[in-house]
Design an enzyme around this catalytic site. Structure first.
Site, mmCIF file in Angstrom:
data_model
loop_
_atom_site.group_PDB
_atom_site.id
_atom_site.type_symbol
_atom_site.label_atom_id
_atom_site.label_comp_id
_atom_site.label_asym_id
_atom_site.label_seq_id
_atom_site.Cartn_x
_atom_site.Cartn_y
_atom_site.Cartn_z
ATOM 1 N N GLU A 1 0.641 -1.373 -0.005
ATOM 2 C CA GLU A 1 -0.093 -0.029 -0.088
ATOM 3 C C GLU A 1 1.044 1.509 0.072
ATOM 4 O O GLU A 1 0.564 2.357 -0.693
ATOM 5 C CB GLU A 1 -0.889 0.004 1.006
ATOM 6 C CG GLU A 1 -1.869 -1.287 1.497
ATOM 7 C CD GLU A 1 -1.266 -2.364 2.268
ATOM 8 O OE1 GLU A 1 0.040 -2.795 2.183
ATOM 9 O OE2 GLU A 1 -1.928 -2.673 2.978
ATOM 10 N N THR B 1 20.571 -39.756 1.205
ATOM 11 C CA THR B 1 20.731 -38.809 0.061
ATOM 12 C C THR B 1 21.952 -37.896 0.212
ATOM 13 O O THR B 1 22.686 -37.612 -0.766
ATOM 14 C CB THR B 1 19.425 -37.940 0.005
ATOM 15 O OG1 THR B 1 18.404 -38.456 -0.105
ATOM 16 C CG2 THR B 1 19.534 -36.878 -1.245
ATOM 17 N N ARG C 1 21.177 -22.183 -7.656
ATOM 18 C CA ARG C 1 22.034 -21.273 -8.450
ATOM 19 C C ARG C 1 21.349 -20.991 -9.958
ATOM 20 O O ARG C 1 21.862 -19.937 -10.343
ATOM 21 C CB ARG C 1 23.386 -22.022 -8.801
ATOM 22 C CG ARG C 1 23.330 -23.333 -8.952
ATOM 23 C CD ARG C 1 24.752 -23.946 -8.810
ATOM 24 N NE ARG C 1 24.569 -25.381 -9.374
ATOM 25 C CZ ARG C 1 24.087 -26.325 -8.773
ATOM 26 N NH1 ARG C 1 23.602 -26.226 -7.417
ATOM 27 N NH2 ARG C 1 24.059 -27.517 -9.298
ATOM 28 N N GLU D 1 13.372 -32.963 -0.158
ATOM 29 C CA GLU D 1 13.653 -33.591 -1.805
ATOM 30 C C GLU D 1 14.172 -34.875 -1.668
ATOM 31 O O GLU D 1 14.740 -35.552 -2.603
ATOM 32 C CB GLU D 1 14.993 -32.414 -2.099
ATOM 33 C CG GLU D 1 14.478 -31.221 -2.238
ATOM 34 C CD GLU D 1 15.465 -30.736 -3.631
ATOM 35 O OE1 GLU D 1 16.067 -31.607 -4.290
ATOM 36 O OE2 GLU D 1 15.478 -29.491 -3.875
ATOM 37 N N LEU E 1 10.573 -39.055 2.335
ATOM 38 C CA LEU E 1 9.401 -38.669 1.644
ATOM 39 C C LEU E 1 8.291 -39.694 1.966
ATOM 40 O O LEU E 1 7.114 -38.819 2.380
ATOM 41 C CB LEU E 1 9.637 -38.640 -0.186
ATOM 42 C CG LEU E 1 10.457 -37.743 -0.519
ATOM 43 C CD1 LEU E 1 11.040 -38.157 -1.709
ATOM 44 C CD2 LEU E 1 9.978 -36.412 -0.321
ATOM 45 N N SER F 1 7.797 -41.275 4.886
ATOM 46 C CA SER F 1 7.339 -40.777 6.320
ATOM 47 C C SER F 1 6.713 -39.608 6.396
ATOM 48 O O SER F 1 5.837 -39.554 7.365
ATOM 49 C CB SER F 1 8.784 -40.857 7.290
ATOM 50 O OG SER F 1 9.757 -40.087 6.869
HETATM 51 ZN ZN ZN Z 1 1.102 -2.886 6.005
#
Ligand code: ZN
Length: 352
Positions: free
Chosen positions: A57, A206, A217, A295, A301, A303
């Site tokens: 705003e 991993t 990057r 990842e 993943l 679990s």
């Molecule tokens: Zn504000």
């Protein structure tokens, strides 16, 4: 009246476009866009550009060349204006001071210090306030912020790449190269997803087998915090997550004795097993990390899927077939959306 609603929706759409420009720069604040409209014409625009910097705003009002038009203008804003003194003075006061007579709001702010109060403050001062214009779209844009404020945990995205026959990798020894499922185009997509996150999590296997750097990057923006789980201190000290100088949070078991760590690595002890995911999400909430991307690997993943503590999954399926290997997790529902990226298909699942 319908015509007014359509006009309001059109200007709110512009607010949403502007808000999205802040993506990756404003967390843990929400993305917000605002436009000032005078006699059907936009005379000012702004969005929240960067955490701690002026709100949408403020930027929209400051961009108006002829301030004398403000008392005959409407301010559109995708999220309820704030009414409290945070890092910046309250936007509701600014709107009142500038004598803007009408404000159209997309959705309410769930943040406890604002929720409903910004609108109440404007109405007290005699400002006409319309709410709920494109409300669903406005909430959706800030779904990580909304989840964080209402469930008191980060928004959790699960992300993996799988072969077209459903494997995330071939079986291999550590440091043998991983199966390459992503291509150059979908890799950019992965880095974009990372740049929009606050933290990226990987499991022990991993970190050992892939030696990932988990950086963003290929996409401009901030580098998310990297988190690695390593209950028994098995991840070797020469992994990129420990040696490249970028911050890493190393989560280990409560009893584990840990070797000496470089200054870029912070150690956090948590209970493992069933308690781990809730404890980790609590810790990330405390650190105000709003969006976590998980990842891998497959066990981690799974679990998350079993715990129910996930919000969306983005699954890349590449053209490669592996015939055998490490099975990818599965989600027993239809994707909400499917798109193509390079030669990969990306399915987007929601947990709601
Ligand atoms: Zn504000």
């Amino acid at each position: 009246m319908d015509r007014d609603r359509n006009v309001d929706a059109a200007f709110m759409r512009r607010c949403l476009q502007l808000a999205a420009l802040g993506c990756g720069h404003v967390s843990p604040n929400p993305m917000v866009g605002a436009v000032v409209v005078h006699e059907g014409r936009i005379i000012g625009e702004g969005y929240h550009r960067c955490y701690g910097k002026p709100h949408a705003e403020v930027n929209a009002i400051a961009s108006v060349a002829d301030e004398s038009l403000l008392p005959q203008s409407t301010l559109y804003v995708s999220l309820e204006p704030c009414s409290h003194y945070g890092k910046t003075p309250p936007c509701a006061e600014l709107i009142v001071n500038k004598q803007i007579p009408r404000v159209v709001v997309g959705c309410l702010d769930p943040f406890p210090a604002v929720s409903g109060r910004g609108i109440a403050r404007l109405r007290e001062a005699g400002v006409e306030v319309i709410t709920g214009v494109l409300e669903d779209e406005c909430r959706e844009l800030n779904r990580t912020f909304m989840t964080f404020q209402t469930h008191h945990r980060p928004f959790v995205t699960l992300k993996w790449a799988q072969s077209r026959d459903g494997y995330i990798d071939r079986r291999r020894e550590p440091d043998e190269p991983a199966a390459r499922i992503s291509d150059d185009v979908s890799s950019v997509w992965v880095h974009r997803l990372r740049a929009e996150a606050d933290a990226i999590l990987v499991g022990t296997q991993t970190a050992i087998a892939d030696n990932p750097s988990l950086t963003a990057r290929l996409w401009p923006g901030r580098q998310p915090l990297r988190i690695v789980l390593d209950e028994h201190a098995r991840v070797p000290a020469d992994r990129r997550l420990f040696t490249d100088g970028l911050p890493t949070l190393l989560v280990t078991g409560e009893q584990t004795d840990y070797r000496e760590l470089p200054p870029s690595v912070e150690l956090l002890r948590l209970p493992f097993g069933q308690a781990l995911i809730p404890a980790l999400l609590d810790e990330l909430y405390r650190r105000r990390l709003q969006h976590l991307v998980v990842e891998g690997g497959a066990a981690l993943l799974r679990s998350f899927i079993d715990s129910g503590m996930w919000d969306e999954a983005r699954v890349e399926t590449g053209p490669l077939a592996l015939v055998d290997g490490v099975a990818a997790p599965t989600i027993d529902r239809l994707p909400r959306q499917t798109e193509w990226c390079g030669r990969s298909r990306i399915d987007w699942y929601e947990n709601r």
